[in-house]
Design an enzyme around this catalytic site. Structure first.
Site, PDB file in Angstrom:
ATOM      1  CG  ASP A 117      -0.223  -0.067   2.530  1.00  0.00           C
ATOM      2  OD1 ASP A 117       0.985  -0.381   2.535  1.00  0.00           O
ATOM      3  OD2 ASP A 117      -0.852   0.219   3.556  1.00  0.00           O
ATOM      4  CE  LYS A 168       0.652   1.217  12.716  1.00  0.00           C
ATOM      5  NZ  LYS A 168       1.017  -0.089  12.204  1.00  0.00           N
ATOM      6  CG  ASP A 226       0.501   3.567   4.592  1.00  0.00           C
ATOM      7  OD1 ASP A 226      -0.625   3.399   4.113  1.00  0.00           O
ATOM      8  OD2 ASP A 226       0.976   2.830   5.472  1.00  0.00           O
TER       9      ASP A 226
HETATM   10  N1  GDD Z   1      -0.910 -11.382   3.126  1.00  0.00           N
HETATM   11  C1  GDD Z   1      -1.140 -10.545   4.131  1.00  0.00           C
HETATM   12  N2  GDD Z   1      -1.692 -11.027   5.275  1.00  0.00           N
HETATM   13  N3  GDD Z   1      -0.837  -9.218   3.986  1.00  0.00           N
HETATM   14  C2  GDD Z   1      -1.097  -8.395   5.028  1.00  0.00           C
HETATM   15  C3  GDD Z   1      -1.677  -8.843   6.235  1.00  0.00           C
HETATM   16  C4  GDD Z   1      -1.983 -10.250   6.360  1.00  0.00           C
HETATM   17  O1  GDD Z   1      -2.487 -10.733   7.370  1.00  0.00           O
HETATM   18  N4  GDD Z   1      -1.812  -7.781   7.085  1.00  0.00           N
HETATM   19  C5  GDD Z   1      -1.336  -6.715   6.431  1.00  0.00           C
HETATM   20  N5  GDD Z   1      -0.912  -7.065   5.189  1.00  0.00           N
HETATM   21  C6  GDD Z   1      -0.316  -6.169   4.187  1.00  0.00           C
HETATM   22  C7  GDD Z   1      -1.186  -4.961   3.878  1.00  0.00           C
HETATM   23  O2  GDD Z   1      -2.017  -5.213   2.756  1.00  0.00           O
HETATM   24  C8  GDD Z   1      -0.155  -3.875   3.584  1.00  0.00           C
HETATM   25  O3  GDD Z   1       0.207  -3.892   2.211  1.00  0.00           O
HETATM   26  C9  GDD Z   1       1.063  -4.286   4.403  1.00  0.00           C
HETATM   27  O4  GDD Z   1       0.865  -5.659   4.759  1.00  0.00           O
HETATM   28  C10 GDD Z   1       1.242  -3.424   5.684  1.00  0.00           C
HETATM   29  O5  GDD Z   1       0.064  -3.499   6.448  1.00  0.00           O
HETATM   30  P1  GDD Z   1      -0.684  -2.180   6.944  1.00  0.00           P
HETATM   31  O6  GDD Z   1      -1.899  -2.640   7.676  1.00  0.00           O
HETATM   32  O7  GDD Z   1      -0.862  -1.234   5.839  1.00  0.00           O
HETATM   33  O8  GDD Z   1       0.341  -1.646   8.026  1.00  0.00           O
HETATM   34  P2  GDD Z   1       0.588  -0.133   8.495  1.00  0.00           P
HETATM   35  O9  GDD Z   1       0.470   0.810   7.388  1.00  0.00           O
HETATM   36  O10 GDD Z   1      -0.258   0.112   9.699  1.00  0.00           O
HETATM   37  O11 GDD Z   1       2.133  -0.196   9.013  1.00  0.00           O
HETATM   38  C11 GDD Z   1       3.152  -0.752   8.183  1.00  0.00           C
HETATM   39  O12 GDD Z   1       3.557   0.160   7.169  1.00  0.00           O
HETATM   40  C12 GDD Z   1       4.212   1.375   7.643  1.00  0.00           C
HETATM   41  C13 GDD Z   1       4.623   2.162   6.425  1.00  0.00           C
HETATM   42  O13 GDD Z   1       3.512   2.641   5.787  1.00  0.00           O
HETATM   43  C14 GDD Z   1       4.361  -1.133   9.056  1.00  0.00           C
HETATM   44  O14 GDD Z   1       5.238  -1.877   8.265  1.00  0.00           O
HETATM   45  C15 GDD Z   1       5.055   0.105   9.633  1.00  0.00           C
HETATM   46  O15 GDD Z   1       6.216  -0.274  10.348  1.00  0.00           O
HETATM   47  C16 GDD Z   1       5.458   1.046   8.487  1.00  0.00           C
HETATM   48  O16 GDD Z   1       6.041   2.241   9.020  1.00  0.00           O
HETATM   49 MG    MG Z   2      -0.164   0.694   5.426  1.00  0.00          MG
END
Ligand code: GDD
Ligand code: MG
Length: 372
Positions: A117, A168, A226
């Site tokens: 994303d 976070k 993001d």
């Molecule tokens: N296959 C799979 N299964 N993919 C998953 C799952 C799961 O259970 N959960 C999340 N994802 C994928 C999401 O589709 C996304 O592309 C990615 O993993 C990160 O998940 P997010 O839910 O978007 O996390 P975030 O935005 O809160 O935090 C993450 O991204 C930040 C940067 O934007 C973390 O990696 C943070 O450390 C980072 O700073």
């Molecule tokens: Mg994200």
């Protein structure tokens, strides 16, 4: 080289639009976000991509198939943990899917892992080069942000070693340098993730690697967003439109039947405009959209096959596919309108209203309530 893209999140913050499509299919300048990511990987010499899918996997597979930009695509669907308890989750988190794809990724060389994303103007090869100069199990791309609290935050040494990784943080944020969701990982990583279990790479693996002095960072500058939240999705679209116009890649559209186009704007094929409307800046209009007379759209994304009738105004919002807006409808900032919604004449959706797919909003409604 191979890359795994984490593509199985539920996109909860983009509901109701994410109820009917995964986040990676959200259009940016009328192209799915995932398309932009695969194109960039292809340019960086990646030949195989593993899509770690879960939620609405079939939609992604139907759109992307087996190959794109010369890259072979594999789909690895999260298998639910073997011993299920009533509370166990059916998704593997951000670490579990990497372990599950162990055979596809192989043990011979490092590979990229990307959060699906993220829209970023980044040179993946540069991160790989940096990785090769460290004694690292994982090298993370890092980006500086104003509010790091909703990201993974790092404390970096002068040698680019990550001393501490906190996902976070609620308080005592170590810096404003955050995990950009782009990694180079060595096959050693598989030892840190238990097979068949849900695992958060950010909470369970990175802090451990930091302790073992095997986690490194490489700062990236430039465009990075993001797209997880509505405002950020609209911003990502705007930034991409701006970048595209600098490349000279945008289609210059001047007045169309008296409709004024204020750049930057992307217009899909078969879009019809009425008269004296104003479109832009920062607007994407998907294919086959019909726009009436004296319509005003700015800072918004309109998905394909939607109809916007005369005198309506849309600012800072996202309309799904096959939406029908009546005459004189006002859609304010932060609103998300689900697919197949009908909004009748003289209706106002005030800020941040969400309307679930297929709902009908009656004439002369003014609402600040979400419609579910
Ligand atoms: N296959 C799979 N299964 N993919 C998953 C799952 C799961 O259970 N959960 C999340 N994802 C994928 C999401 O589709 C996304 O592309 C990615 O993993 C990160 O998940 P997010 O839910 O978007 O996390 P975030 O935005 O809160 O935090 C993450 O991204 C930040 C940067 O934007 C973390 O990696 C943070 O450390 C980072 O700073
Ligand atoms: Mg994200």
């Amino acid at each position: 080289m191979k890359a795994l893209i984490l593509a199985g999140g539920f996109g909860t913050r983009l509901r109701p639009l994410s109820c009917t499509r995964p986040k990676l299919l959200f259009p940016i300048a009328n192209r799915p976000l995932l398309d932009l990511i695969i194109e960039r990987l292809a340019k960086n010499g990646v030949e195989e991509v593993i899509l770690a899918v879960n939620f609405m996997a079939e939609r992604l597979e139907a759109v992307f198939g087996k190959t794109r930009y010369g890259v072979t695509l594999h789909y690895s669907r999260d298998k639910p943990p073997k011993r299920e308890t009533p509370n166990s989750q059916k998704s593997l988190g951000t670490g579990g899917p990497i372990r599950q794809a162990e055979k596809l990724l192989g043990k011979e060389e490092p590979f990229f892992v990307l959060n699906g994303d993220i829209l970023a103007d980044v040179d993946y090869s540069e991160i790989l080069e940096a990785h090769q100069s460290y004694d690292a199990t994982a090298t993370l791309a890092l980006h500086r942000v104003e509010d790091p609290s909703r990201f993974g935050v790092v404390k970096l040494t002068k040698e680019n070693r990550i001393e501490a990784f906190v996902e976070k943080p609620k308080k005592n944020t170590p810096s404003n340098q955050v995990n950009a969701g782009i990694y180079v990982l060595e096959p050693d990583i598989f030892q840190y993730i238990q097979a068949g279990k849900r695992c958060s790479i950010e909470r369970e693996v990175f802090p451990k690697l930091a302790e073992e002095r095997k986690l490194f960072g490489h700062e990236i500058k430039g465009l990075w967003v993001d797209v997880g939240k509505p405002a950020d999705y609209i911003k990502a679209n705007a930034l991409w439109l701006a970048a595209r116009s600098k490349d000279g890649r945008s289609t210059k559209i001047s007045a169309l039947r008296g409709t004024k186009i204020k750049e930057n704007v992307a217009i899909g094929s078969g879009v019809q405009f009425g008269e004296i409307s104003i479109i832009g800046p920062n607007v994407s209009v998907g294919k086959e959209v019909r726009v009436g007379n004296r319509v005003h759209i700015e800072n918004s994304v309109i998905f394909p096959h939607t109809t916007i009738s005369d005198y309506s105004t849309i600012k800072g919002a996202v309309l799904g596919e096959h939406v029908t807006l009546g005459r004189n409808v006002r859609i304010e900032e932060g609103c998300l309108v689900g697919d197949y919604v009908t909004i009748q004449d003289n209706t106002t959706l005030s800020q941040n209203v969400k309307v679930c797919p297929s709902k009908k909003v009656d004439e002369r409604t003014t609402t600040s309530q979400c419609i579910v």
